[in-house]
Design a protein around this motif. Structure first.
Motif, PDB file in Angstrom:
ATOM      1  N   GLU A  25     -20.118  -5.267  -5.816  1.00  0.00           N
ATOM      2  CA  GLU A  25     -20.135  -6.687  -6.148  1.00  0.00           C
ATOM      3  C   GLU A  25     -21.000  -7.459  -5.161  1.00  0.00           C
ATOM      4  O   GLU A  25     -21.060  -7.130  -3.976  1.00  0.00           O
ATOM      5  CB  GLU A  25     -18.707  -7.250  -6.112  1.00  0.00           C
ATOM      6  N   LYS A  26     -21.641  -8.507  -5.656  1.00  0.00           N
ATOM      7  CA  LYS A  26     -22.457  -9.343  -4.774  1.00  0.00           C
ATOM      8  C   LYS A  26     -21.555 -10.083  -3.793  1.00  0.00           C
ATOM      9  O   LYS A  26     -20.421 -10.440  -4.110  1.00  0.00           O
ATOM     10  CB  LYS A  26     -23.292 -10.324  -5.589  1.00  0.00           C
ATOM     11  N   ASP A  27     -22.055 -10.308  -2.580  1.00  0.00           N
ATOM     12  CA  ASP A  27     -21.252 -11.043  -1.605  1.00  0.00           C
ATOM     13  C   ASP A  27     -21.733 -12.483  -1.416  1.00  0.00           C
ATOM     14  O   ASP A  27     -21.171 -13.228  -0.625  1.00  0.00           O
ATOM     15  CB  ASP A  27     -21.190 -10.313  -0.261  1.00  0.00           C
ATOM     16  N   ASP A  28     -22.771 -12.871  -2.173  1.00  0.00           N
ATOM     17  CA  ASP A  28     -23.242 -14.249  -2.159  1.00  0.00           C
ATOM     18  C   ASP A  28     -23.144 -14.776  -3.591  1.00  0.00           C
ATOM     19  O   ASP A  28     -23.922 -14.375  -4.465  1.00  0.00           O
ATOM     20  CB  ASP A  28     -24.690 -14.315  -1.662  1.00  0.00           C
ATOM     21  N   ARG A  29     -22.198 -15.635  -3.848  1.00  0.00           N
ATOM     22  CA  ARG A  29     -21.938 -16.095  -5.213  1.00  0.00           C
ATOM     23  C   ARG A  29     -23.109 -16.869  -5.806  1.00  0.00           C
ATOM     24  O   ARG A  29     -23.242 -16.971  -7.023  1.00  0.00           O
ATOM     25  CB  ARG A  29     -20.685 -16.984  -5.226  1.00  0.00           C
ATOM     26  N   SER A  30     -23.984 -17.417  -4.956  1.00  0.00           N
ATOM     27  CA  SER A  30     -25.084 -18.248  -5.453  1.00  0.00           C
ATOM     28  C   SER A  30     -26.321 -17.443  -5.836  1.00  0.00           C
ATOM     29  O   SER A  30     -27.267 -17.995  -6.386  1.00  0.00           O
ATOM     30  CB  SER A  30     -25.466 -19.291  -4.393  1.00  0.00           C
ATOM     31  N   ARG A  31     -26.321 -16.133  -5.564  1.00  0.00           N
ATOM     32  CA  ARG A  31     -27.504 -15.320  -5.840  1.00  0.00           C
ATOM     33  C   ARG A  31     -27.122 -14.047  -6.585  1.00  0.00           C
ATOM     34  O   ARG A  31     -25.996 -13.565  -6.476  1.00  0.00           O
ATOM     35  CB  ARG A  31     -28.217 -14.930  -4.527  1.00  0.00           C
ATOM     36  N   MET A  32     -28.086 -13.507  -7.316  1.00  0.00           N
ATOM     37  CA  MET A  32     -27.870 -12.227  -7.975  1.00  0.00           C
ATOM     38  C   MET A  32     -27.974 -11.090  -6.962  1.00  0.00           C
ATOM     39  O   MET A  32     -28.674 -11.191  -5.959  1.00  0.00           O
ATOM     40  CB  MET A  32     -28.899 -12.011  -9.086  1.00  0.00           C
ATOM     41  N   LEU A  33     -27.295 -10.004  -7.282  1.00  0.00           N
ATOM     42  CA  LEU A  33     -27.415  -8.772  -6.515  1.00  0.00           C
ATOM     43  C   LEU A  33     -28.475  -7.907  -7.188  1.00  0.00           C
ATOM     44  O   LEU A  33     -28.426  -7.674  -8.401  1.00  0.00           O
ATOM     45  CB  LEU A  33     -26.065  -8.044  -6.504  1.00  0.00           C
ATOM     46  N   GLU A  34     -29.456  -7.453  -6.428  1.00  0.00           N
ATOM     47  CA  GLU A  34     -30.522  -6.616  -6.969  1.00  0.00           C
ATOM     48  C   GLU A  34     -30.184  -5.149  -6.706  1.00  0.00           C
ATOM     49  O   GLU A  34     -30.038  -4.728  -5.555  1.00  0.00           O
ATOM     50  CB  GLU A  34     -31.869  -6.964  -6.328  1.00  0.00           C
ATOM     51  N   VAL A  35     -30.060  -4.373  -7.794  1.00  0.00           N
ATOM     52  CA  VAL A  35     -29.646  -2.975  -7.653  1.00  0.00           C
ATOM     53  C   VAL A  35     -30.558  -2.067  -8.473  1.00  0.00           C
ATOM     54  O   VAL A  35     -31.228  -2.504  -9.407  1.00  0.00           O
ATOM     55  CB  VAL A  35     -28.188  -2.767  -8.121  1.00  0.00           C
ATOM     56  N   ALA A  36     -30.551  -0.806  -8.100  1.00  0.00           N
ATOM     57  CA  ALA A  36     -31.121   0.265  -8.920  1.00  0.00           C
ATOM     58  C   ALA A  36     -29.998   1.244  -9.203  1.00  0.00           C
ATOM     59  O   ALA A  36     -29.211   1.568  -8.311  1.00  0.00           O
ATOM     60  CB  ALA A  36     -32.269   0.953  -8.195  1.00  0.00           C
ATOM     61  N   VAL A  37     -29.910   1.695 -10.453  1.00  0.00           N
ATOM     62  CA  VAL A  37     -28.859   2.616 -10.877  1.00  0.00           C
ATOM     63  C   VAL A  37     -29.488   3.958 -11.215  1.00  0.00           C
ATOM     64  O   VAL A  37     -30.541   4.027 -11.873  1.00  0.00           O
ATOM     65  CB  VAL A  37     -28.094   2.054 -12.097  1.00  0.00           C
ATOM     66  N   GLY A  38     -28.848   5.029 -10.777  1.00  0.00           N
ATOM     67  CA  GLY A  38     -29.336   6.366 -11.082  1.00  0.00           C
ATOM     68  C   GLY A  38     -28.201   7.283 -11.505  1.00  0.00           C
ATOM     69  O   GLY A  38     -27.043   7.064 -11.144  1.00  0.00           O
ATOM     70  N   ARG A  57     -34.966  -5.878  -1.630  1.00  0.00           N
ATOM     71  CA  ARG A  57     -35.352  -7.239  -1.992  1.00  0.00           C
ATOM     72  C   ARG A  57     -34.149  -8.138  -2.273  1.00  0.00           C
ATOM     73  O   ARG A  57     -34.311  -9.331  -2.535  1.00  0.00           O
ATOM     74  CB  ARG A  57     -36.275  -7.219  -3.200  1.00  0.00           C
ATOM     75  N   SER A  58     -32.948  -7.570  -2.243  1.00  0.00           N
ATOM     76  CA  SER A  58     -31.750  -8.393  -2.414  1.00  0.00           C
ATOM     77  C   SER A  58     -31.677  -9.409  -1.278  1.00  0.00           C
ATOM     78  O   SER A  58     -31.914  -9.076  -0.109  1.00  0.00           O
ATOM     79  CB  SER A  58     -30.488  -7.521  -2.397  1.00  0.00           C
ATOM     80  N   PHE A  59     -31.333 -10.652  -1.615  1.00  0.00           N
ATOM     81  CA  PHE A  59     -31.233 -11.693  -0.583  1.00  0.00           C
ATOM     82  C   PHE A  59     -30.039 -11.461   0.321  1.00  0.00           C
ATOM     83  O   PHE A  59     -29.989 -11.937   1.445  1.00  0.00           O
ATOM     84  CB  PHE A  59     -31.139 -13.073  -1.240  1.00  0.00           C
ATOM     85  N   SER A  60     -29.044 -10.751  -0.181  1.00  0.00           N
ATOM     86  CA  SER A  60     -27.871 -10.465   0.635  1.00  0.00           C
ATOM     87  C   SER A  60     -27.352  -9.086   0.259  1.00  0.00           C
ATOM     88  O   SER A  60     -27.857  -8.434  -0.663  1.00  0.00           O
ATOM     89  CB  SER A  60     -26.786 -11.522   0.418  1.00  0.00           C
ATOM     90  N   GLY A  61     -26.331  -8.648   0.953  1.00  0.00           N
ATOM     91  CA  GLY A  61     -25.756  -7.338   0.685  1.00  0.00           C
ATOM     92  C   GLY A  61     -24.701  -7.391  -0.400  1.00  0.00           C
ATOM     93  O   GLY A  61     -24.672  -8.293  -1.244  1.00  0.00           O
ATOM     94  N   ALA A  62     -23.843  -6.402  -0.381  1.00  0.00           N
ATOM     95  CA  ALA A  62     -22.814  -6.282  -1.414  1.00  0.00           C
ATOM     96  C   ALA A  62     -21.496  -5.890  -0.773  1.00  0.00           C
ATOM     97  O   ALA A  62     -21.416  -5.579   0.421  1.00  0.00           O
ATOM     98  CB  ALA A  62     -23.230  -5.237  -2.445  1.00  0.00           C
ATOM     99  N   GLN A  63     -20.475  -5.919  -1.591  1.00  0.00           N
ATOM    100  CA  GLN A  63     -19.156  -5.418  -1.210  1.00  0.00           C
ATOM    101  C   GLN A  63     -18.802  -4.294  -2.168  1.00  0.00           C
ATOM    102  O   GLN A  63     -18.935  -4.439  -3.381  1.00  0.00           O
ATOM    103  CB  GLN A  63     -18.103  -6.514  -1.284  1.00  0.00           C
ATOM    104  N   VAL A  64     -18.355  -3.189  -1.631  1.00  0.00           N
ATOM    105  CA  VAL A  64     -17.843  -2.096  -2.444  1.00  0.00           C
ATOM    106  C   VAL A  64     -16.319  -2.145  -2.368  1.00  0.00           C
ATOM    107  O   VAL A  64     -15.745  -2.095  -1.273  1.00  0.00           O
ATOM    108  CB  VAL A  64     -18.368  -0.731  -1.951  1.00  0.00           C
ATOM    109  N   TRP A  65     -15.686  -2.276  -3.542  1.00  0.00           N
ATOM    110  CA  TRP A  65     -14.223  -2.326  -3.620  1.00  0.00           C
ATOM    111  C   TRP A  65     -13.705  -1.071  -4.324  1.00  0.00           C
ATOM    112  O   TRP A  65     -14.203  -0.701  -5.388  1.00  0.00           O
ATOM    113  CB  TRP A  65     -13.765  -3.556  -4.394  1.00  0.00           C
TER     114      TRP A  65
END
Length: 278
Positions: free
Chosen positions: A132-145, A216-224
């Motif tokens: 999950e994104k940790d900055d509510r105001s921005r999208m999380l940029e991911v690559a899925v494999g 290129r993500s502006f912020s990191g993420a949280q793994v729950w």
């Protein structure tokens, strides 16, 4: 001496009252009810859980590594992991004493996170691993494999990686399919993805699912993990999820098919169903 773990929702008065009834029934039949502070060996034959799905997930943490099956008595709302309702609690105790249940194994997930500095952290889940994104105001940029091959990259609110058991939890809320619990599969469910190809995926139980937090993500993420254990991950991190090495063991008291549970829990309309005619 027979011992059964009794794990109770900590704040609901109804749970405490029901626990007293269950404890009395166990003691009357020569079985010792214990609390989680007394789980000190592998001789706990069953865990009876009084609460909602969150309490059952906590119980799974307590008994992990012991092979102990658990049975849930629902004091929550939907309670998909629970086997019985609160009015059946004393009967659950009686059947536990008589060992009148069958045990089914449910798939779990093992997650490995590799951080940009090369350090590694591991965890596990019954329902889902959610990125999950940790900055509510921005999208999380991911690559899925999948299986070591890149599949797609996009901006999103997150990605849910789920078991069939977890398909009716967070993955369902994010638009994923309901998967019968005896199906051998895992799910990849993008959450609010900005991409044409960002549909829920059903992959083999032998697959490796991966999510990379792009630089290129502006912020990191949280793994729950099951919404209970949080790990903060910065851009450049790599998250891999595979079928768990240790399943969770569920004691089943009822033989009704999953369809009946789905109809009951979601209060689905079945009027008009004629049962086998076309």
């Amino acid at each position: 001496m027979r011992r059964i773990l009794l794990l109770v929702h900590p704040t609901r008065p109804e749970a405490q009252e029901t626990a007293a009834l269950v404890s009395d029934e166990l003691r009357r039949n020569g079985v010792t009810p214990i609390g989680e502070e007394d789980v000190d060996g592998d001789d706990v034959e069953l865990a009876i859980v009084l609460g909602g799905d969150g309490t059952i997930l906590r119980a799974a943490e307590v008994i992990r590594g012991r092979g102990t099956p658990l049975v849930g008595v629902n004091l929550g709302h939907v309670g998909f992991l629970a086997e019985s309702e609160v009015e059946e609690a004393v009967d659950v105790a009686r059947r536990a004493v008589a060992r009148d249940y069958v045990v089914e194994e449910r798939m779990t997930l093992d997650v490995t996170i590799t951080f940009p500095d090369g350090t590694v952290q591991s965890n596990w889940a019954i329902n889902e691993v959610s990125v999950e994104k940790d900055d509510r105001s921005r999208m999380l940029e991911v690559a899925v494999g999948i299986d070591g091959r890149g599949l797609s990259s996009f901006g999103c609110d997150g990605v849910v990686l789920a078991t069939p058991t977890g398909s009716t939890a967070y993955a369902f809320s994010a638009g994923g399919p309901v998967v019968w619990p005896d199906v051998e599969a895992m799910l990849v469910v993008p959450n609010s993805a900005h991409a044409l190809f960002a549909r829920p995926l059903v992959v083999a139980p032998t697959s490796t699912m991966a999510v990379e937090i792009l630089a290129r993500s502006f912020s990191g993420a949280q793994v729950w993990c099951d919404g209970r254990r949080r790990i903060d991950v910065p851009p450049g991190s790599h998250i891999e999820v595979v079928r768990g090495a240790e399943p969770v063991r569920i004691a089943r008291l009822h033989t009704a098919p999953f369809t009946d549970r789905l109809v009951r829990k979601f209060d689905l309309p079945v009027s008009g169903w004629r049962g086998g005619g076309s």
